[in-house]
Design a protein around this motif. Structure first.
Motif, PDB file in Angstrom:
ATOM      1  N   SER A 174       0.681  -1.259   0.011  1.00 43.82           N
ATOM      2  CA  SER A 174       0.109   0.071  -0.170  1.00 43.82           C
ATOM      3  C   SER A 174       0.877   1.346  -0.104  1.00 43.82           C
ATOM      4  CB  SER A 174      -0.806   0.152   1.177  1.00 43.82           C
ATOM      5  OG  SER A 174      -1.593  -1.206   1.194  1.00 43.82           O
ATOM      6  N   SER A 175       1.825   1.170   0.805  1.00 42.53           N
ATOM      7  CA  SER A 175       2.876   2.403   0.798  1.00 42.53           C
ATOM      8  C   SER A 175       3.550   2.406  -0.696  1.00 42.53           C
ATOM      9  CB  SER A 175       4.143   2.231   1.959  1.00 42.53           C
ATOM     10  OG  SER A 175       3.315   1.929   3.037  1.00 42.53           O
ATOM     11  N   PHE A 176       3.870   1.492  -1.174  1.00 45.45           N
ATOM     12  CA  PHE A 176       4.545   1.681  -2.623  1.00 45.45           C
ATOM     13  C   PHE A 176       3.662   2.349  -3.543  1.00 45.45           C
ATOM     14  CE2 PHE A 176       4.580   0.081  -6.804  1.00 45.45           C
ATOM     15  CZ  PHE A 176       6.042   0.431  -7.163  1.00 45.45           C
ATOM     16  N   TYR A 177       2.315   2.113  -3.537  1.00 43.30           N
ATOM     17  CA  TYR A 177       1.087   2.634  -4.403  1.00 43.30           C
ATOM     18  C   TYR A 177       0.807   4.055  -3.913  1.00 43.30           C
ATOM     19  CZ  TYR A 177       0.598  -1.958  -6.542  1.00 43.30           C
ATOM     20  OH  TYR A 177       0.779  -3.033  -7.183  1.00 43.30           O
ATOM     21  N   LEU A 178       0.959   4.208  -2.561  1.00 45.96           N
ATOM     22  CA  LEU A 178       0.795   5.794  -2.163  1.00 45.96           C
ATOM     23  C   LEU A 178       1.754   6.532  -2.693  1.00 45.96           C
ATOM     24  CD1 LEU A 178      -0.621   4.880   1.275  1.00 45.96           C
ATOM     25  CD2 LEU A 178      -1.973   5.898  -0.666  1.00 45.96           C
ATOM     26  N   VAL A 238      -7.656   1.302   3.781  1.00 47.52           N
ATOM     27  CA  VAL A 238      -6.056   1.534   4.109  1.00 47.52           C
ATOM     28  C   VAL A 238      -6.267   2.323   5.224  1.00 47.52           C
ATOM     29  CG1 VAL A 238      -4.100   2.487   3.382  1.00 47.52           C
ATOM     30  CG2 VAL A 238      -5.520   1.699   1.635  1.00 47.52           C
ATOM     31  N   PRO A 239      -5.378   1.591   6.493  1.00 50.47           N
ATOM     32  CA  PRO A 239      -5.450   2.189   7.685  1.00 50.47           C
ATOM     33  C   PRO A 239      -4.659   3.568   7.696  1.00 50.47           C
ATOM     34  CG  PRO A 239      -4.172   0.546   7.547  1.00 50.47           C
ATOM     35  CD  PRO A 239      -4.696   0.437   6.521  1.00 50.47           C
ATOM     36  N   ARG A 240      -5.129   4.589   8.613  1.00 45.83           N
ATOM     37  CA  ARG A 240      -4.571   5.952   8.528  1.00 45.83           C
ATOM     38  C   ARG A 240      -2.897   5.959   8.881  1.00 45.83           C
ATOM     39  NH1 ARG A 240      -8.417  10.723  10.317  1.00 45.83           N
ATOM     40  NH2 ARG A 240     -10.275  10.127   9.120  1.00 45.83           N
ATOM     41  N   HIS A 241      -2.585   5.083   9.440  1.00 42.35           N
ATOM     42  CA  HIS A 241      -1.153   4.798   9.816  1.00 42.35           C
ATOM     43  C   HIS A 241      -0.484   4.522   8.706  1.00 42.35           C
ATOM     44  CE1 HIS A 241      -0.169   0.776   9.650  1.00 42.35           C
ATOM     45  NE2 HIS A 241      -1.286   0.506  10.147  1.00 42.35           N
ATOM     46  N   LEU A 288      -1.031   5.650   5.539  1.00 43.38           N
ATOM     47  CA  LEU A 288      -1.099   6.792   4.806  1.00 43.38           C
ATOM     48  C   LEU A 288      -0.139   7.674   5.276  1.00 43.38           C
ATOM     49  CD1 LEU A 288      -5.087   7.531   4.594  1.00 43.38           C
ATOM     50  CD2 LEU A 288      -3.445   6.338   2.909  1.00 43.38           C
ATOM     51  N   VAL A 289       0.110   7.836   6.565  1.00 46.02           N
ATOM     52  CA  VAL A 289       1.182   8.714   7.229  1.00 46.02           C
ATOM     53  C   VAL A 289       2.496   7.995   7.005  1.00 46.02           C
ATOM     54  CG1 VAL A 289       2.223   9.497   9.118  1.00 46.02           C
ATOM     55  CG2 VAL A 289      -0.298   9.501   9.046  1.00 46.02           C
ATOM     56  N   LEU A 290       2.675   6.868   6.912  1.00 46.59           N
ATOM     57  CA  LEU A 290       4.090   5.975   6.728  1.00 46.59           C
ATOM     58  C   LEU A 290       4.524   6.222   5.255  1.00 46.59           C
ATOM     59  CD1 LEU A 290       6.275   3.943   7.862  1.00 46.59           C
ATOM     60  CD2 LEU A 290       4.790   2.144   7.203  1.00 46.59           C
ATOM     61  N   ALA A 291       3.511   6.167   4.578  1.00 51.02           N
ATOM     62  CA  ALA A 291       4.104   6.532   2.770  1.00 51.02           C
ATOM     63  C   ALA A 291       4.551   7.703   2.792  1.00 51.02           C
ATOM     64  CB  ALA A 291       2.680   6.235   2.284  1.00 51.02           C
ATOM     65  N   LYS A 292       4.033   8.682   3.381  1.00 45.61           N
ATOM     66  CA  LYS A 292       4.567  10.061   3.248  1.00 45.61           C
ATOM     67  C   LYS A 292       6.118  10.315   3.806  1.00 45.61           C
ATOM     68  CE  LYS A 292       1.560  12.939   1.420  1.00 45.61           C
ATOM     69  NZ  LYS A 292       1.669  13.369   0.105  1.00 45.61           N
ATOM     70  N   TYR A 293       6.482   9.450   5.044  1.00 49.14           N
ATOM     71  CA  TYR A 293       7.688   9.333   5.444  1.00 49.14           C
ATOM     72  C   TYR A 293       8.675   8.632   4.529  1.00 49.14           C
ATOM     73  CZ  TYR A 293       6.619  12.089   9.531  1.00 49.14           C
ATOM     74  OH  TYR A 293       6.278  13.157  10.399  1.00 49.14           O
ATOM     75  N   LEU A 294       8.148   7.577   4.015  1.00 51.80           N
ATOM     76  CA  LEU A 294       8.697   6.570   3.160  1.00 51.80           C
ATOM     77  C   LEU A 294       9.179   7.303   1.852  1.00 51.80           C
ATOM     78  CD1 LEU A 294       7.267   2.942   3.719  1.00 51.80           C
ATOM     79  CD2 LEU A 294       9.163   3.874   4.616  1.00 51.80           C
ATOM     80  N   SER A 295       8.304   8.221   1.321  1.00 50.38           N
ATOM     81  CA  SER A 295       8.480   9.006   0.177  1.00 50.38           C
ATOM     82  C   SER A 295       9.776   9.644   0.240  1.00 50.38           C
ATOM     83  CB  SER A 295       7.401   9.991  -0.465  1.00 50.38           C
ATOM     84  OG  SER A 295       7.014  10.933   0.713  1.00 50.38           O
ATOM     85  N   LEU A 296      10.232  10.110   1.411  1.00 44.81           N
ATOM     86  CA  LEU A 296      11.316  10.752   1.555  1.00 44.81           C
ATOM     87  C   LEU A 296      12.731  10.168   1.054  1.00 44.81           C
ATOM     88  CD1 LEU A 296      10.981  12.297   5.460  1.00 44.81           C
ATOM     89  CD2 LEU A 296      10.219  13.187   3.294  1.00 44.81           C
ATOM     90  N   LEU A 297      12.618   8.942   0.897  1.00 45.36           N
ATOM     91  CA  LEU A 297      13.775   8.375   0.451  1.00 45.36           C
ATOM     92  C   LEU A 297      14.039   8.187  -1.048  1.00 45.36           C
ATOM     93  CD1 LEU A 297      13.495   4.809   2.607  1.00 45.36           C
ATOM     94  CD2 LEU A 297      15.123   6.620   2.929  1.00 45.36           C
TER      95      LEU A 297
END
Length: 212
Positions: free
Chosen positions: A3-7, A70-73, A75-84
């Motif tokens: 889910s994080s990848f797609y976000l 998709v759990p809200r956590h 959605l938040v995690l995806a924003k932080y992983l996008s920093l990479l």
């Protein structure tokens, strides 16, 4: 994690119209200030993050995303992983600026890898302050936050660009500082990760309780 990848992919799709133009503009500015190419490593990554968050607000994507299973956590995690990927793109662009300088004879010294990596690592620290504000303010004040952070980045870039020639030994000291002190580097790494984790927890707490 899928889910994080797609976000994250969603953010890049949102910014695809602006990404190439933004990076070309950055590389032109960086090449014209080749003496301070290392200092400019923060610029594109921060712009990409702010652009993605602004487009999320503009299209009201948060309201749509919370309606998905998709759990809200996540959605938040995806924003932080996008920093990479943002940091990686910024690093690659800065290296390309240096290589362009080498190809045209403007850069003759070896690339300052340690300086470049340290300044690239400063981007997640800036994002650690930016993202909680993004999740907190949303449509109400994100444009003001973007303006403030953009000014901070530009002022910091200008200040460091002017200070660097006056302190030629600063980056030399960074490059030659002893790396054998594993304990000191470990403490710094733990503090770095702790700050990012605290920022994530603050963003998560804000977003979970937010009525969208």
């Amino acid at each position: 994690m899928s889910s994080s990848f797609y976000l994250i992919r969603k953010d890049f799709i949102l910014t695809r119209k602006y990404l190439l133009l933004l990076l070309l503009f950055y590389m032109a500015i960086g090449y014209s200030n080749l003496d301070s190419y290392v200092v400019s490593a923060l610029f594109p990554s921060m712009l990409m993050l702010m652009n993605a968050c602004s487009l999320d607000v503009q299209h009201n994507n948060q309201r749509f995303l919370v309606s998905l299973p998709v759990p809200r956590h996540q959605l938040v995690l995806a924003k932080y992983l996008s920093l990479l990927p943002y940091a990686a793109i910024s690093l690659i662009c800065t290296v390309l600026i240096y290589l362009a300088g080498v190809a045209t004879g403007r850069a003759i010294e070896p690339i300052a890898w340690r300086n470049l990596l340290l300044l690239t690592a400063c981007f997640p620290l800036l994002a650690a302050f930016y993202l909680p504000l993004y999740f907190w303010l949303g449509q109400k004040g994100i444009q003001i936050v973007n303006m403030i952070f953009m000014l901070l980045v530009m002022v910091g870039f200008t200040a460091l660009s002017s200070v660097t020639p006056k302190l030629p030994g600063l980056f030399d000291w960074i490059n030659t500082v002893n790396t054998d002190n594993i304990v000191l580097w470990a403490i710094g790494g733990v503090a770095y990760l702790f700050l990012l984790y605290c920022s994530y927890l603050i963003s998560l707490r804000i977003f979970v309780k937010k009525d969208i």
